[in-house]
Design a protein around this motif. Structure first.
Motif: not given
Lengths: 114, 114
Positions: B27-31, B67-71, B46-50
């Motif tokens: 919780s609170g992590h965005k990456s 992919r990364q979702f809004p949550n 492999i991948f990083q998303y932020y």
């Protein structure tokens, strides 16, 4: 091509003695190094890191030494405890940020014998 | 507080199939970053998303996507599975797409391709 190498797949040490885990790297652009510990069925856990501007970093029983000219680093655990038994991964990167720059070694399984 | 969670824990697929792996960050992590760990090797990026955007991609074929979702949760998709895709897939979260020593790994998803 393996840029980070841990040539000892396993190491056994008596409780209370020193454990020395070694790591070599080939890319001279690496300037930030990390050690991770991994227990079975868990993800790796960050243990300690060192920047190339230092040659030693200490955190409690754990000390990492960096020899830039030899492209070699080592993790010392003193005194070793049975709870230290795990797989230890060395990792290296160019800069302290950016997971895409992070390269791991193959790991060394440490067994601390009570 | 809950750590990084991944689902499923284990998965068996056959060659040519497609698979989706899921990761929920702290919780609170965005990456979120994804790693592949083949047996006997160290994790490979492999991948990083932020903030829902791809920030880095490792040397993996286009069969791999994420992919990364809004949550801030994330999915890793692998199409046209090959035997060599059998591995432990690790997800790591961090507050920002920054320092590797702030990455926390999940326990991984063990994928077996038959």
């Amino acid at each position: 091509d393996q840029q980070v190498k841990q040539n000892s797949p396993s190491l056994s040490v008596q409780e209370g003695r020193i454990s020395i885990l070694n790591c070599d790297y080939t890319n001279s652009m690496f300037d930030y190094f990390l050690w991770y510990k991994k227990y079975p069925a868990e993800g790796p856990t960050f243990l300690i890191s060192i920047s190339s501007i230092k040659d030693k970093n200490e955190d409690g029983r754990f000390t990492v030494f960096l020899n830039k000219s030899a492209k070699h680093l080592s993790l010392h655990i003193v005194p070793s405890q049975p709870g230290d038994s795990a797989v230890y991964f060395c990792a290296a990167s160019r800069g302290e940020t950016g997971a895409n720059n992070l390269f791991f070694g193959t790991g060394t399984r440490l067994t601390v014998i009570p | 507080d809950a750590g990084v969670t991944q689902s499923p824990t284990h998965l068996i697929k056959t060659r040519g199939q497609q698979v989706t792996l899921r990761c929920s960050p702290i919780s609170g992590h965005k990456s979120v970053s994804w790693y592949q760990q083949v047996l006997g090797q160290g994790p490979q990026f492999i991948f990083q998303y932020y903030e829902k955007e791809e920030r880095g991609r490792g040397n993996f074929p286009d069969r791999f996507s994420a992919r990364q979702f809004p949550n801030y949760s994330s999915e890793l998709n692998v199409n046209a599975l090959l035997l060599g895709d059998s591995a432990l897939y690790l997800c790591a979260s961090s507050p920002i797409a920054g320092r590797m020593n702030e990455q926390f790994f999940g326990p991984g998803t063990r994928l077996t391709v038959l």
